[in-house]
Design a protein around this motif. Structure first.
Motif, PDB file in Angstrom:
ATOM      1  N   HIS A   1       7.691  15.545  10.824  1.00 54.24           N
ATOM      2  CA  HIS A   1       8.186  16.765  10.104  1.00 54.24           C
ATOM      3  C   HIS A   1       7.298  17.538   8.880  1.00 54.24           C
ATOM      4  O   HIS A   1       7.322  18.590   8.825  1.00 54.24           O
ATOM      5  N   ALA A   2       6.391  16.570   8.442  1.00 54.65           N
ATOM      6  CA  ALA A   2       5.434  17.048   7.395  1.00 54.65           C
ATOM      7  C   ALA A   2       4.152  17.737   8.203  1.00 54.65           C
ATOM      8  O   ALA A   2       4.040  18.477   7.792  1.00 54.65           O
ATOM      9  N   ILE A   3       4.055  17.234   9.543  1.00 59.93           N
ATOM     10  CA  ILE A   3       2.997  18.274  10.298  1.00 59.93           C
ATOM     11  C   ILE A   3       3.373  19.427  10.657  1.00 59.93           C
ATOM     12  O   ILE A   3       2.874  20.208  10.558  1.00 59.93           O
ATOM     13  N   GLU A   4       4.854  19.670  10.882  1.00 58.03           N
ATOM     14  CA  GLU A   4       5.429  20.800  11.152  1.00 58.03           C
ATOM     15  C   GLU A   4       5.746  21.681   9.911  1.00 58.03           C
ATOM     16  O   GLU A   4       5.814  23.024  10.179  1.00 58.03           O
ATOM     17  N   ASN A   5       5.807  21.259   8.839  1.00 50.29           N
ATOM     18  CA  ASN A   5       6.194  21.908   7.491  1.00 50.29           C
ATOM     19  C   ASN A   5       5.305  21.647   6.525  1.00 50.29           C
ATOM     20  O   ASN A   5       5.174  20.735   5.874  1.00 50.29           O
ATOM     21  N   PRO A   6       4.106  22.620   6.483  1.00 47.87           N
ATOM     22  CA  PRO A   6       3.035  22.298   5.399  1.00 47.87           C
ATOM     23  C   PRO A   6       3.456  22.164   3.874  1.00 47.87           C
ATOM     24  O   PRO A   6       2.803  21.591   3.210  1.00 47.87           O
ATOM     25  N   GLU A   7       4.567  22.539   3.531  1.00 47.88           N
ATOM     26  CA  GLU A   7       5.215  22.538   2.047  1.00 47.88           C
ATOM     27  C   GLU A   7       5.711  21.005   1.902  1.00 47.88           C
ATOM     28  O   GLU A   7       5.858  20.469   0.649  1.00 47.88           O
TER      29      GLU A   7
ATOM     30  N   ILE B   1       1.045  -0.992  -0.001  1.00 50.74           N
ATOM     31  CA  ILE B   1       0.002   0.049  -0.158  1.00 50.74           C
ATOM     32  C   ILE B   1       0.976   1.194  -0.008  1.00 50.74           C
ATOM     33  O   ILE B   1       1.803   1.070   0.500  1.00 50.74           O
ATOM     34  N   ASP B   2       0.516   2.556  -0.706  1.00 51.50           N
ATOM     35  CA  ASP B   2       1.172   3.456  -0.768  1.00 51.50           C
ATOM     36  C   ASP B   2       0.720   4.489   0.491  1.00 51.50           C
ATOM     37  O   ASP B   2      -0.325   4.553   0.740  1.00 51.50           O
ATOM     38  N   LEU B   3       1.936   4.910   1.071  1.00 48.65           N
ATOM     39  CA  LEU B   3       1.645   5.822   2.282  1.00 48.65           C
ATOM     40  C   LEU B   3       2.411   7.188   1.813  1.00 48.65           C
ATOM     41  O   LEU B   3       3.467   7.143   1.519  1.00 48.65           O
ATOM     42  N   ARG B   4       1.576   8.102   1.790  1.00 47.99           N
ATOM     43  CA  ARG B   4       1.969   9.606   1.057  1.00 47.99           C
ATOM     44  C   ARG B   4       1.495  10.776   1.876  1.00 47.99           C
ATOM     45  O   ARG B   4       0.200  10.616   2.446  1.00 47.99           O
ATOM     46  N   VAL B   5       2.106  11.758   2.015  1.00 41.19           N
ATOM     47  CA  VAL B   5       1.878  13.069   2.344  1.00 41.19           C
ATOM     48  C   VAL B   5       1.641  14.221   1.257  1.00 41.19           C
ATOM     49  O   VAL B   5       2.736  14.214   0.604  1.00 41.19           O
ATOM     50  N   GLY B   6       0.496  14.905   1.020  1.00 42.07           N
ATOM     51  CA  GLY B   6       0.484  15.968   0.255  1.00 42.07           C
ATOM     52  C   GLY B   6      -0.637  16.826   0.478  1.00 42.07           C
ATOM     53  O   GLY B   6      -1.780  16.403   0.730  1.00 42.07           O
ATOM     54  N   LYS B   7      -0.469  18.054   0.409  1.00 41.00           N
ATOM     55  CA  LYS B   7      -1.740  19.023   0.557  1.00 41.00           C
ATOM     56  C   LYS B   7      -2.284  18.765   1.872  1.00 41.00           C
ATOM     57  O   LYS B   7      -3.602  19.070   1.858  1.00 41.00           O
ATOM     58  N   ARG B   8      -1.480  18.827   2.700  1.00 43.80           N
ATOM     59  CA  ARG B   8      -1.886  18.717   4.414  1.00 43.80           C
ATOM     60  C   ARG B   8      -2.536  17.489   4.551  1.00 43.80           C
ATOM     61  O   ARG B   8      -3.394  17.436   5.602  1.00 43.80           O
ATOM     62  N   LEU B   9      -2.574  16.431   3.779  1.00 49.83           N
ATOM     63  CA  LEU B   9      -3.369  15.126   3.767  1.00 49.83           C
ATOM     64  C   LEU B   9      -2.315  14.218   4.047  1.00 49.83           C
ATOM     65  O   LEU B   9      -1.222  14.059   3.108  1.00 49.83           O
ATOM     66  N   LEU B  10      -2.668  13.234   5.001  1.00 51.31           N
ATOM     67  CA  LEU B  10      -1.875  11.908   4.849  1.00 51.31           C
ATOM     68  C   LEU B  10      -2.581  10.699   4.263  1.00 51.31           C
ATOM     69  O   LEU B  10      -3.887  10.510   4.799  1.00 51.31           O
ATOM     70  N   TRP B  11      -2.246  10.407   3.274  1.00 53.53           N
ATOM     71  CA  TRP B  11      -3.047   9.202   2.383  1.00 53.53           C
ATOM     72  C   TRP B  11      -2.416   7.729   2.921  1.00 53.53           C
ATOM     73  O   TRP B  11      -1.021   7.518   2.720  1.00 53.53           O
TER      74      TRP B  11
END
Length: 208
Positions: free
Chosen positions: A165-171, A33-43
């Protein structure tokens, strides 16, 4: 999408072990399964979790309820045998006038007892043979919890820092391949087991 790899948090995440934990073992119980972060969403696969709703990210050992399964089997064994012997005696008393009737009752009782024992043994071994899994859990402010695993435990430890890190950095955006666990939740402990003071033998799940 940023091509730079997000730095991993230097702090040791909860569930860190000095000795590397065992990898997830059986291919029958996992699927890619893919785990990805993009546009403030964790998929996680097709499930999306807003990063602002994530309350805790951690790794831990998902262990089967072997002790509980053994105790339950012994209780069932005692009940099954007690009922079978009681009905056998009752059938013998009520069937004194007809030996064939008594024999038929005893046969039905013990066939049922054997079937119940076979079911109990199968259920016991399904728990005893269940593997220990090293997993990454993502808890949200609601009841949702996402749990994934990987053949490489270090990848999961690194993902804890990457998600934080993604939670703390929106980009920040990234994508990795992990495994979704396909297990019977009744056979495992989920989360942290803690003793509840003020009661007798209470065990619960601790949430941050």
């Amino acid at each position: 999408m940023s091509s730079a790899e997000p730095p991993v948090a230097s702090a040791e995440p909860p569930g860190h072990f000095d000795i590397p934990p065992p990898p997830a073992v059986p291919p029958q119980s996992v699927t890619g399964i893919d785990l990805r972060v993009g546009k403030r969403l964790l998929w996680v696969g097709s499930a999306a979790y807003p990063l602002e709703n994530v309350t805790r990210v951690y790794t831990y050992l998902l262990t089967p309820k072997r002790k509980e399964a053994t105790v339950l089997f012994l209780k069932r064994l005692g009940i099954i045998l007690s009922v079978a012997f009681a009905l056998t005696i009752l059938g013998g008393i009520t069937g004194l006038a007809s030996e064939s009737a008594a024999s038929g009752i005893v046969t039905v009782v013990w066939l049922g007892a054997v079937a119940a024992l076979v079911f109990s043994v199968i259920e016991l071994f399904s728990v005893l043979t269940a593997p220990v899994q090293y997993v990454l859990a993502v808890e949200t402010s609601g009841p949702s919890v996402a749990i994934v695993t990987s053949p490489d435990p270090r990848q999961l430890d690194g993902l804890v820092g990457s998600i934080v890190h993604a939670i703390e950095n929106p980009e920040v955006e990234f994508q990795v391949r992990v495994d979704r666990i396909m297990v019977n939740p009744r056979n495992y402990y989920f989360g942290d087991n803690v003793n509840m003071y003020g009661g007798a033998g209470n065990v619960g799940v601790a949430h941050a």
